[in-house]
Design a protein around this motif. Structure first.
Motif, PDB file in Angstrom:
ATOM      1  N   SER A 178       0.829  -1.217   0.000  1.00  0.00           N
ATOM      2  CA  SER A 178       0.000   0.000   0.000  1.00  0.00           C
ATOM      3  C   SER A 178       0.855   1.255   0.000  1.00  0.00           C
ATOM      4  O   SER A 178       0.487   2.263  -0.616  1.00  0.00           O
ATOM      5  CB  SER A 178      -0.953  -0.003   1.203  1.00  0.00           C
ATOM      6  N   SER A 179       2.009   1.211   0.683  1.00  0.00           N
ATOM      7  CA  SER A 179       2.909   2.373   0.679  1.00  0.00           C
ATOM      8  C   SER A 179       3.496   2.587  -0.710  1.00  0.00           C
ATOM      9  O   SER A 179       3.570   3.717  -1.201  1.00  0.00           O
ATOM     10  CB  SER A 179       4.036   2.163   1.694  1.00  0.00           C
ATOM     11  N   LYS A 182       0.800   3.901  -3.064  1.00  0.00           N
ATOM     12  CA  LYS A 182       0.539   5.326  -2.820  1.00  0.00           C
ATOM     13  C   LYS A 182       1.625   6.193  -3.466  1.00  0.00           C
ATOM     14  O   LYS A 182       1.323   7.213  -4.101  1.00  0.00           O
ATOM     15  CB  LYS A 182       0.501   5.583  -1.310  1.00  0.00           C
ATOM     16  N   THR A 183       2.871   5.771  -3.333  1.00  0.00           N
ATOM     17  CA  THR A 183       3.975   6.535  -3.922  1.00  0.00           C
ATOM     18  C   THR A 183       3.881   6.537  -5.447  1.00  0.00           C
ATOM     19  O   THR A 183       4.087   7.572  -6.102  1.00  0.00           O
ATOM     20  CB  THR A 183       5.319   5.921  -3.494  1.00  0.00           C
ATOM     21  N   GLU A 186       1.159   8.818  -6.544  1.00  0.00           N
ATOM     22  CA  GLU A 186       1.531  10.226  -6.299  1.00  0.00           C
ATOM     23  C   GLU A 186       2.429  10.775  -7.413  1.00  0.00           C
ATOM     24  O   GLU A 186       2.258  11.913  -7.849  1.00  0.00           O
ATOM     25  CB  GLU A 186       2.250  10.321  -4.946  1.00  0.00           C
TER      26      GLU A 186
END
Length: 225
Positions: A178-179, A182-183, A186
């Motif tokens: 998930s991290s 997200k990156t 972004e």
């Protein structure tokens, strides 16, 4: 297509899934151990032990996993200085494993207890009639049959655990899926649908074999009555 493949290599998506798999494996082992102990408390003939097991299950089954994750970072590590590894990033990994274990052990306990309910009462009475006390009877007679009856619900808990490893982002595990997703979104919002689809398919690929395997095992290990 070629550009998107380059993005996948740039952000090491496979490495992120491997982190989640490791989180799930460690948490599954520890949850099975803790959940089995809790199940023994729940079926114990001693009322105070039954109360302790019930209290644990009630509290942690109804507490959001994110809160437990955040507590492990801000409370256990930040305030109580609980350190599980000298490596900064690995420390958060193990804090996330503990949070996943504490949360899912409550569900493992209930899955095993549902398996205990499939064991005929006569089996426990027969164990007592030959002189076995509670723990030997549970270890030799009740739990082996209970695990056979609990394969399917344990499989469901494992599937939920695999998907819940994405919450490890709340425990500052920056390399999990998930991290990384997200990156990626972004910095490459032009591929947002492809990124969502990639991670969704990744989890389908991870959990589908678990469901198929536990379903097959539950049928194979079902105790004929």
């Amino acid at each position: 297509m070629q550009e998107y493949l380059e993005i996948l290599r740039e952000y090491d998506v496979l490495g992120a899934f491997w982190v989640n798999i490791q989180l799930a494996l460690w948490a599954a082992v520890f949850s099975l151990v803790l959940g089995t102990l809790l199940a023994l408390l729940r079926i114990s003939p001693i009322s105070s032990l039954q109360w302790a097991g019930s209290a644990y299950v009630t509290v942690f089954r109804n507490t959001p996993l994110t809160i437990i994750m955040v507590f492990m970072v801000l409370g256990a590590w930040g305030q109580l200085n609980v350190t599980l590894s000298s490596d900064f990033n690995l420390n958060f990994f193990w804090l996330a494993v503990i949070a996943l274990t504490v949360y899912h052990a409550a569900f493992v306990c209930e899955a095993i207890r549902s398996g205990v309910n499939t064991v005929p009462v006569g089996q426990a009475e027969a164990a007592r009639s030959i002189g076995l006390s509670f723990l030997p009877a549970a270890r030799l007679v009740i739990l082996p049959q209970a695990f056979r009856g609990a394969v399917a619900p344990l499989g469901n808990v494992l599937i939920a655990l695999i998907k819940n490893t994405t919450v490890a982002a709340a425990a500052s595990v920056a390399t999990e899926t998930s991290s990384v997703m997200k990156t990626m979104i972004e910095f490459r919002p032009d591929y947002i649908y492809a990124i969502f689809f990639t991670f969704a398919i990744g989890y389908v690929i991870l959990v589908t074999p678990v469901g198929l395997l536990t379903t097959a095992l539950s049928r194979r290990l079902a105790v004929a009555r």
